[in-house]
Each structure stands twice: as C-alpha cells, then as structure tokens.
Motif scaffolding. Structure first.
Motif, short mmCIF file in Angstrom:
data_model
loop_
_atom_site.label_atom_id
_atom_site.label_comp_id
_atom_site.label_asym_id
_atom_site.label_seq_id
_atom_site.Cartn_x
_atom_site.Cartn_y
_atom_site.Cartn_z
N ARG A 56 0.71 -1.26 -0.08
CA ARG A 56 0.12 -0.08 0.00
C ARG A 56 0.67 1.53 0.09
N MET A 57 2.07 1.02 -0.14
CA MET A 57 3.10 2.12 0.01
C MET A 57 2.90 3.15 1.13
N ASP A 58 2.24 2.75 2.39
CA ASP A 58 2.18 3.49 3.65
C ASP A 58 3.89 3.84 4.14
N ASN A 59 3.48 5.27 4.59
CA ASN A 59 4.90 5.77 4.91
C ASN A 59 5.26 5.34 6.30
N LEU A 60 6.45 5.12 6.55
CA LEU A 60 7.25 4.77 7.85
C LEU A 60 8.30 5.27 7.85
N ARG A 61 8.44 5.69 9.12
CA ARG A 61 9.90 6.56 9.72
C ARG A 61 10.79 5.90 9.73
N VAL A 62 11.96 5.86 8.80
CA VAL A 62 13.16 4.86 9.02
C VAL A 62 14.23 5.89 9.69
N MET A 63 14.85 5.44 10.77
CA MET A 63 15.94 5.98 11.39
C MET A 63 17.36 5.57 10.86
N ARG A 64 18.13 6.49 10.48
CA ARG A 64 19.50 6.21 10.17
C ARG A 64 20.62 7.26 10.81
N GLN A 65 21.81 6.77 10.60
CA GLN A 65 22.73 7.44 11.59
C GLN A 65 22.85 8.96 10.75
N ILE A 66 22.58 9.04 9.44
CA ILE A 66 22.83 10.14 8.88
C ILE A 66 21.46 11.11 8.79
N THR A 67 20.38 10.70 9.37
CA THR A 67 19.02 11.22 9.19
C THR A 67 18.83 12.04 10.61
N ILE A 68 19.69 12.84 11.20
CA ILE A 68 19.72 13.42 12.54
C ILE A 68 18.51 14.42 12.79
N PRO A 69 17.88 14.59 13.77
CA PRO A 69 16.90 15.69 14.01
C PRO A 69 17.58 17.02 14.03
N THR A 70 17.07 17.85 13.36
CA THR A 70 17.46 19.26 13.77
C THR A 70 16.40 20.50 13.81
N MET A 71 16.83 21.51 14.29
CA MET A 71 15.78 22.61 14.41
C MET A 71 16.44 23.86 14.77
N ASP A 72 16.11 24.74 13.75
CA ASP A 72 16.46 26.29 13.89
C ASP A 72 15.29 27.23 14.59
N LEU A 73 16.05 27.72 15.36
CA LEU A 73 15.31 28.74 16.29
C LEU A 73 15.90 29.97 16.69
N THR A 74 15.21 30.98 16.98
CA THR A 74 15.85 32.25 17.57
C THR A 74 14.61 32.31 18.96
N TYR A 75 15.31 32.78 19.96
CA TYR A 75 14.63 33.13 21.33
C TYR A 75 15.15 34.46 21.98
N LYS A 76 14.14 35.17 22.66
CA LYS A 76 14.48 36.15 23.49
C LYS A 76 13.82 36.05 24.93
N LEU A 77 14.93 36.11 25.73
CA LEU A 77 14.44 36.05 27.30
C LEU A 77 14.55 37.44 27.75
N SER A 78 13.15 37.84 28.31
CA SER A 78 13.37 39.34 28.87
C SER A 78 12.49 39.22 30.41
N GLU A 79 13.03 40.29 31.09
CA GLU A 79 12.61 40.24 32.38
C GLU A 79 12.22 41.87 32.64
N GLY A 80 11.25 42.05 33.12
CA GLY A 80 10.99 43.41 33.41
C GLY A 80 10.78 44.60 32.14
N GLY A 81 10.72 43.90 30.96
CA GLY A 81 10.70 44.45 29.65
C GLY A 81 12.32 44.77 29.01
N LYS A 82 13.35 44.25 29.79
CA LYS A 82 14.49 44.16 29.16
C LYS A 82 15.09 42.85 28.85
N VAL A 83 15.72 42.86 27.80
CA VAL A 83 16.13 41.44 27.19
C VAL A 83 17.44 41.15 27.94
N VAL A 84 17.20 39.77 28.99
CA VAL A 84 18.28 39.30 29.52
C VAL A 84 19.29 38.52 28.45
#
Length: 165
Positions: A89-117
């Motif tokens: 049926r060609m169902d999709n299966l997630r196959v794990m390999r050494q080269i298929t690493i998880p990654t995530m790109d993000l930016t963040y801003k931590l502030s306290e009392g209106g000031k960026v810490v």
C-alpha cells in the motif's frame, strides 16, 4: 464548621499564586509550511507542531523564572529519520539512520521587566541521536527531538536560571 467553605478559597488562592509565578512562554512557528520535515506524508504535521510546542513550553518552565518572559520562534524542523513508502500500500514509515539526524533552527528572546536578558539564534542538532540513552518511551514519536531540546535548554538556560534566582 464547613471545611469545604474554608478549603475552596485557599485552593483558589494557591492556584492564583502558582499561575502568577509561572513564566510566560510563547512559541511561534515561522512559515511552517516550508519546514524540512514535520511528518507531512504521515498526515500529522499539525499534531507534530502542537507536540513540539507543548514540549518547548514544558522545558522552558523548568529553566525560566516566573518574572521572565521567553519567546521562541522556530524557523525550521527536520525530524529524526525519513519517511519512506513501505509495503504494497506504500504506507509511509519513518526509518532511522545515523545520517538522518534531528535538527531545529530557532531564535529566542528572554526578557525580564521589559529588558532583554538573553537572546540568540540556534541550530539545534543531535548527531548521535541513535547512540545515547533516551529516557523517552520508544513509542513516543518525538523522543529524539525531545531529548535534543532538553539538552539545548540545559546548555542554553541552565546558567541563566542559576544567576537569576
């Protein structure tokens, strides 16, 4: 004396104090339709984003104090493994390999009392995701991504929280 009449206001006051002590954490997914891999073919990209958001908020609450606000903008996600068609049926299966690493790109801003810490941009990756112990259940579809984010929070905010408290 009615115990319920006394306990109810005390419980409500406790909940209000706990809510006010909780840090404000906001997670935004920027142009998620262009993300490298959020499980599009398995038909659950919205569920995947919701689970990642819940995990980011839960982890942030461990590292960010109640008087601080944290905004995280996720700009790309690539889940561990790759979806591949399998079977008749060609169902999709997630196959794990050494080269298929998880990654995530993000930016963040931590502030306290209106000031960026603290603020920054991170490319989070776990190159040895298949080799290390993982406390998350093998049935957890995001166990590798969750461990990767746990380590990122520890590295990025562990010292900040110690200094703030």
């Amino acid at each position: 004396m009615n115990v319920k009449l006394i306990l109810k206001p005390l419980l409500l006051a406790g909940l209000l104090v706990a809510a006010s002590a909780q840090a404000a954490v906001t997670v935004k997914f920027v142009k998620s339709e262009g993300f490298a891999d959020i499980g599009r073919w398995s038909g659950r990209p919205d569920e995947t984003l919701k689970l990642i958001e819940e995990h980011l908020v839960a982890q942030a609450s461990k590292f960010v104090s109640g008087s601080q606000d944290l905004v995280i903008e996720v700009t790309d996600i690539n889940l561990a493994g790759e979806e591949e068609p399998v079977g008749r049926r060609m169902d999709n299966l997630r196959v794990m390999r050494q080269i298929t690493i998880p990654t995530m790109d993000l930016t963040y801003k931590l502030s306290e009392g209106g000031k960026v810490v603290k603020e920054g941009k991170s490319h989070v990756a776990d190159m040895s995701y298949m080799e290390r112990f993982n406390r998350y259940s093998p049935g957890d579809q995001l166990r590798f991504e969750k461990r990767m984010l746990d380590n990122w929070f520890k590295d990025e905010f562990g010292k900040t929280v110690t200094a703030a408290r």
